[in-house]
Design an enzyme around this catalytic site. Structure first.
Site, mmCIF file in Angstrom:
data_model
loop_
_atom_site.group_PDB
_atom_site.id
_atom_site.type_symbol
_atom_site.label_atom_id
_atom_site.label_comp_id
_atom_site.label_asym_id
_atom_site.label_seq_id
_atom_site.Cartn_x
_atom_site.Cartn_y
_atom_site.Cartn_z
ATOM 1 N N ARG A 75 0.827 -1.215 0.000
ATOM 2 C CA ARG A 75 0.000 0.000 0.000
ATOM 3 C C ARG A 75 0.858 1.260 0.000
ATOM 4 N NH1 ARG A 75 -2.344 0.438 4.590
ATOM 5 N NH2 ARG A 75 -3.305 -1.636 4.654
ATOM 6 N N TYR A 129 -14.333 22.641 -11.353
ATOM 7 C CA TYR A 129 -14.760 21.380 -11.957
ATOM 8 C C TYR A 129 -15.953 20.818 -11.174
ATOM 9 C CZ TYR A 129 -13.696 16.516 -13.453
ATOM 10 O OH TYR A 129 -13.727 15.257 -13.959
ATOM 11 N N ASP A 200 -6.134 23.320 -8.460
ATOM 12 C CA ASP A 200 -6.276 22.297 -9.496
ATOM 13 C C ASP A 200 -5.503 22.815 -10.718
ATOM 14 O OD1 ASP A 200 -7.093 20.645 -11.587
ATOM 15 O OD2 ASP A 200 -9.100 20.366 -10.754
ATOM 16 N N LYS A 225 -5.063 13.222 -17.393
ATOM 17 C CA LYS A 225 -5.060 14.094 -18.560
ATOM 18 C C LYS A 225 -3.660 14.118 -19.192
ATOM 19 C CE LYS A 225 -9.263 14.619 -17.215
ATOM 20 N NZ LYS A 225 -9.689 15.558 -16.204
HETATM 21 C C1 LIG Z 1 -10.672 15.467 -15.159
HETATM 22 C C2 LIG Z 1 -10.447 16.527 -14.161
HETATM 23 C C3 LIG Z 1 -10.323 16.229 -12.807
HETATM 24 C C4 LIG Z 1 -10.549 14.863 -12.249
HETATM 25 O O1 LIG Z 1 -9.682 13.922 -12.681
HETATM 26 P P1 LIG Z 1 -10.061 12.368 -12.834
HETATM 27 O O2 LIG Z 1 -8.728 11.759 -12.994
HETATM 28 O O3 LIG Z 1 -10.971 12.259 -14.008
HETATM 29 O O4 LIG Z 1 -10.739 11.953 -11.554
HETATM 30 C C5 LIG Z 1 -10.039 17.254 -11.943
HETATM 31 N N1 LIG Z 1 -9.912 18.511 -12.371
HETATM 32 C C6 LIG Z 1 -10.049 18.849 -13.648
HETATM 33 C C7 LIG Z 1 -9.903 20.274 -14.044
HETATM 34 C C8 LIG Z 1 -10.337 17.868 -14.587
HETATM 35 O O5 LIG Z 1 -10.520 18.197 -15.866
#
Ligand SMILES: *Cc1c(COP(=O)(O)O)cnc(C)c1O
Length: 407
Positions: A75, A129, A200, A225
């Site tokens: 873990r 988001y 973020d 992403k």
């Molecule tokens: C996609 C996204 C997330 C979340 O990510 P996941 O890996 O899909 O859980 C968070 N913030 C932004 C701006 C995003 O586009």
């Protein structure tokens, strides 16, 4: 076997010069951890839940350290995950460490849970988001945390905070509407009020926007992403400086957050080409955005590198590039915009972004606002510009505009 070159310490890759490395160099060299992974340039997939100790004394000694790089139990990861975490840390000047999560949403949740408790107020930018809002309005509310949303473009920072405000979640640019926030100014005001700043940073990544040196305490990436870059892995990360490291790490461990070595391997593999992909996304997206500005069916284009995007001047000051995601207003109603998206051939219709392929979808920011209404005529469409040839992408968009007009 030929003579072995000495593989020095895990970080830094044995540079002969003391000059700080440029970001694209760091992306290639960071986190190799050759001492643990062997003389290979990307950590192999190290599958293990159990790590064996030579004796009980070593088992006991293992409990005294809780850091990446020490085998303990699956873990807490293995060299595959440690290498990736270390690379992400090295890309953020001033960072102490990075925790990895099974998704970006898990990263956002764990960052906030590590600093909030019942009775606290969380400030959240109104362009955040949607799942970040849902976490705040659902889960955090049930546990006694109140969330207040604020205008992403406010300049009246000091009035945001009160005694109970403990954290602020920023998203810059917003991933639907692309307002760029004055992160250094907001962080300065937050620091005065002892408020933890959480960003973020998924759109730019630390390649185009280092966050901690702008005053951010916790920088979040949905690695799903651009870090992964190939639309085949879900992952998130939080990078922070020493002050919040222990809390962040303990919260993740208490909540049992872990990523598989296979996924970490794919993310590391993606990371190594981040700089070339980002430059390609940036150039193509800007070309497509400029072309869209000339189209009769387009009202506005929200791309941080264009002067018409709110916060463009801040983007110029704080970012070193713009990624491949932006949006524009189609002058038509929802049905016409849907016909436009349906008519696209090269753009997939789907969530997510940051992969090699182009995507399009209509988005409805008006549904996710509470501090400032989103009031614009027409329909917002978000594009992720992939690595296809831009002439082909533009031809596809052009044909879709014509078809949608006929529909
Ligand atoms: C996609 C996204 C997330 C979340 O990510 P996941 O890996 O899909 O859980 C968070 N913030 C932004 C701006 C995003 O586009």
């Amino acid at each position: 076997m030929g003579p072995r070159r000495e593989h020095p310490k895990s970080a830094g890759c044995g540079l002969s010069s003391d000059k700080p490395q440029k970001p694209s160099t760091k992306i290639v060299t960071a986190g190799r951890r050759e001492a643990l992974t062997g003389p290979v340039v990307n950590a192999p997939i190290w599958r293990a839940s159990t790590h064996l100790y030579p004796n009980v004394a070593a088992l006991e000694a293992g409990k005294t350290s809780n850091e990446d790089g020490r085998f303990f139990y699956g873990r807490r990861g293995s060299p595959t995950q440690w290498s990736l975490a270390e690379a992400l840390t090295e890309m953020e000047p001033g960072a102490h460490g990075t925790m990895l999560y099974p998704s970006g949403v898990a990263a956002i949740a764990c960052a906030l849970l590590s600093v909030l408790k019942a009775g606290d107020i969380l400030l959240m930018t109104d362009n955040a988001y949607d799942p970040s809002r849902s976490l705040a309005d659902g889960f955090l509310k049930r546990f006694g945390v109140e969330t207040r949303y604020f205008d992403p473009l406010t300049t009246d920072y000091d009035t945001l905070f009160c005694d109970r405000t403990k954290a602020i979640l920023l998203e810059s640019p917003g991933s639907l509407t692309f307002e760029v926030q004055d992160i250094p100014a907001i962080c300065a005001a937050a620091k005065k009020n002892n408020v933890v700043t959480v960003l973020d940073n998924t759109w730019a990544t630390s390649y185009f926007h280092t966050a901690l040196d702008k005053g951010i305490d916790m920088a979040i990436l949905s690695c799903t992403k651009y870090i992964v870059g190939h639309s085949d892995v879900m992952m998130g990360s939080v990078t922070t400086h020493a002050k919040y490291w222990t809390r962040l790490r303990q919260t993740a461990q208490q909540l049992g957050q872990t990523v598989s070595p296979d996924d970490a391997y794919l993310a590391s593999r993606g990371l190594r080409t981040l700089s070339v992909r980002m430059k390609a996304h940036a150039a193509s997206a800007l070309q497509v955005a400029r072309w869209l500005q000339t189209q009769p069916d387009v009202a506005n284009v929200f791309h941080p590198a264009l002067p018409e995007c709110p916060g463009h001047e801040i983007w110029k000051r704080d970012f070193t590039g713009a990624s491949g995601l932006f949006s524009f207003i189609h002058k038509g109603d929802a049905a016409t915009a849907a016909a436009f998206v349906d008519a696209l051939g090269l753009f997939g219709i789907g969530y997510s972004w940051g992969g090699f392929e182009s995507l399009a979808l209509p988005v409805q920011p008006e549904k996710y606002r509470s501090a400032v209404a989103w009031e614009k005529d027409g329909t917002l469409i978000r594009l992720q510009i992939g690595l296809e040839n831009t002439d082909d992408l533009i031809a596809d968009l052009e044909a879709a505009f014509v078809k949608a007009r006929r529909a």
